[in-house]
Design an enzyme around this catalytic site. Sequence first.
Site, PDB file in Angstrom:
ATOM      1  N   HIS A 122       7.325 -63.392  23.969  1.00 24.45           N
ATOM      2  CA  HIS A 122       7.888 -62.459  24.945  1.00 24.45           C
ATOM      3  C   HIS A 122       8.644 -63.289  25.991  1.00 24.45           C
ATOM      4  CE1 HIS A 122       7.701 -59.692  28.431  1.00 24.45           C
ATOM      5  NE2 HIS A 122       7.499 -58.720  27.563  1.00 24.45           N
ATOM      6  N   ASP A 199      -1.005 -66.498  25.567  1.00 27.05           N
ATOM      7  CA  ASP A 199      -0.590 -65.234  26.155  1.00 27.05           C
ATOM      8  C   ASP A 199      -1.428 -64.149  25.482  1.00 27.05           C
ATOM      9  OD1 ASP A 199       0.585 -62.755  26.491  1.00 27.05           O
ATOM     10  OD2 ASP A 199       2.647 -63.450  26.211  1.00 27.05           O
ATOM     11  N   GLN A 202      -1.312 -58.971  24.438  1.00 28.16           N
ATOM     12  CA  GLN A 202      -1.485 -57.997  23.357  1.00 28.16           C
ATOM     13  C   GLN A 202      -2.783 -58.195  22.578  1.00 28.16           C
ATOM     14  OE1 GLN A 202       0.422 -55.437  23.022  1.00 28.16           O
ATOM     15  NE2 GLN A 202       2.259 -56.021  24.123  1.00 28.16           N
ATOM     16  N   LYS A 225      -2.313 -53.028  30.095  1.00 27.86           N
ATOM     17  CA  LYS A 225      -2.322 -52.826  28.637  1.00 27.86           C
ATOM     18  C   LYS A 225      -3.743 -52.663  28.120  1.00 27.86           C
ATOM     19  CE  LYS A 225       1.718 -55.843  28.015  1.00 27.86           C
ATOM     20  NZ  LYS A 225       2.892 -55.002  27.887  1.00 27.86           N
ATOM     21  N   CYS A 365      11.791 -57.301  24.935  1.00 28.68           N
ATOM     22  CA  CYS A 365      11.701 -58.566  25.682  1.00 28.68           C
ATOM     23  C   CYS A 365      11.431 -59.743  24.750  1.00 28.68           C
ATOM     24  CB  CYS A 365      10.635 -58.508  26.778  1.00 28.68           C
ATOM     25  SG  CYS A 365      10.912 -57.206  27.955  1.00 28.68           S
TER      26      CYS A 365
HETATM   27  N1  7TS Z   1       3.433 -61.144  26.747  1.00 25.98           N
HETATM   28  C1  7TS Z   1       3.412 -60.224  25.758  1.00 25.98           C
HETATM   29  C2  7TS Z   1       3.035 -60.624  24.369  1.00 25.98           C
HETATM   30  C3  7TS Z   1       3.757 -58.898  26.069  1.00 25.98           C
HETATM   31  O1  7TS Z   1       3.737 -57.985  25.106  1.00 25.98           O
HETATM   32  C4  7TS Z   1       4.113 -58.555  27.396  1.00 25.98           C
HETATM   33  C5  7TS Z   1       4.565 -57.180  27.766  1.00 25.98           C
HETATM   34  C6  7TS Z   1       4.083 -59.550  28.373  1.00 25.98           C
HETATM   35  C7  7TS Z   1       3.743 -60.831  27.999  1.00 25.98           C
HETATM   36  C8  7TS Z   1       4.387 -59.289  29.799  1.00 25.98           C
HETATM   37  O2  7TS Z   1       3.359 -58.545  30.359  1.00 25.98           O
HETATM   38  P1  7TS Z   1       3.477 -57.946  31.831  1.00 25.98           P
HETATM   39  O3  7TS Z   1       2.285 -57.067  31.929  1.00 25.98           O
HETATM   40  O4  7TS Z   1       3.445 -59.087  32.766  1.00 25.98           O
HETATM   41  O5  7TS Z   1       4.772 -57.199  31.865  1.00 25.98           O
HETATM   42  N2  7TS Z   1       5.102 -56.458  26.695  1.00 25.98           N
HETATM   43  C9  7TS Z   1       5.795 -55.301  26.769  1.00 25.98           C
HETATM   44  C10 7TS Z   1       6.272 -54.643  25.639  1.00 25.98           C
HETATM   45  O6  7TS Z   1       6.095 -55.021  24.493  1.00 25.98           O
HETATM   46  N3  7TS Z   1       6.909 -53.528  26.029  1.00 25.98           N
HETATM   47  O7  7TS Z   1       6.881 -53.467  27.367  1.00 25.98           O
HETATM   48  C11 7TS Z   1       6.183 -54.562  27.845  1.00 25.98           C
END
Ligand code: 7TS
Length: 413
Positions: A122, A199, A202, A225, A365
């Site tokens: 990401h 990371d 997910q 999430k 992303c």
């Molecule tokens: N890493 C992964 C694997 C992600 O899926 C996401 C967000 C992030 C980092 C960033 O997380 P945040 O909570 O700091 O924004 N992924 C997604 C997505 O797949 N669609 O919207 C956000």
Amino acid sequence: MNLGERVRDDFPLLHRTINGKRLVYLDSAATSQKPRVVLDALMEYYHDYNANVHRGIYRIAEEATARYEESRAKLAAFLGAARREEIVFTRGTTEAVNLVAATWGRANVGPGDEIVLTIMEHHSNIVPWQLLAAEKGARLRYIPVTDEGRLDLSALDGLLTERTKLVSLTHQSNVLGTVNPVRLIADRAHAMGAKVLVDGAQSVPHQAVNVQALGVDFLAFSGHKMLGPTGSGGLWARYDLLEAMPPYHGGGEMIMLVTLERSTYKDPPHKFEAGTPNIADSIVLGVAADYLRGIGFDAITAHERDLTAYALERLRTVPGLTIVGPAEPVDRGGAISFTMDVVHPHDIAQVLDQEAMAIRAGHHCAQPLHRRFNIAATARASLHLYNTREEIDALVDGLHAVHRMFTRSPHPV
Ligand code: 7TS
């Protein structure tokens, strides 16, 4: 009754109707829906004990501080951390990765050093390292991805060298669904003297994640999430690393002593939590973790694996549809991305929206990953514990209708 059916009543938003149809929410990789216990706990904070933490000596301030620190302890237990001081509250994964890049990275990465990432990251696990590499004269290297959507581990030998300072990779891809062999890669990285960041954005919401078993040094995760509030999340790091890292933001409550010339800092985690933190959301993140633990990851993972297998099988019936990522339900989670030969992903999402279905279309992303597959965008359905087979059926029926709509001749004879 399966898990999805059993827990649905806990999630008020899943009962919403749109265009007279029950919402089918298939975008949990973007953010999850929240159970009532989470909504109630948020209200309870503001209703009953809203006060700043770590400063007031009156009753509600002590209550707020105690609940905030209890939540930290819950998250430490949830992730198998050695002690609660290893959890730093952040706004989510993005902020946690940036924190490591700006503190550990600035202190430990220099000219000619290398940071190894993967093509399936990401952007939040790419851009902070690009910023650091540009500042320090360091170099980024990437583990390639196979046509099936898995990491090409045969490249590790060439990528991991004595110049490698950090390997930073996703546990579970938000696009491909792939679950990566983090332990194996971490052991290889450690053998070369590198540190490892995972990371967990997910993975933490969907499988039992234990930082000791993963054998990593840092783990970033997002509360929103994992059924918690937006703006919550954290960084887990080994305590000795946190101790050695310089602070991130400067400000109130992260200091021991401030003079006009210089300051000394508190011990971790407080050194990294300057100013008034996100008190309510961080407290409630602990409630979300309790909810997940109450259901149990054995049940959650089994249910999601069953649903993913069912979805992958049913999606094969849709003409012109190609899955981008592992097509078999092995070492993969419930983020399922696909393309359709004659239809743009945004058109798919828009048509399904008319049927009250929420999926995401775009690059999610992860532009380098899409470029790897020579596509600009995919459509993505992503699952969580509250989804059901009926919803997969609705998705598949919807996709058949999309295909019919876009292949119908404009000039019927
Ligand atoms: N890493 C992964 C694997 C992600 O899926 C996401 C967000 C992030 C980092 C960033 O997380 P945040 O909570 O700091 O924004 N992924 C997604 C997505 O797949 N669609 O919207 C956000």
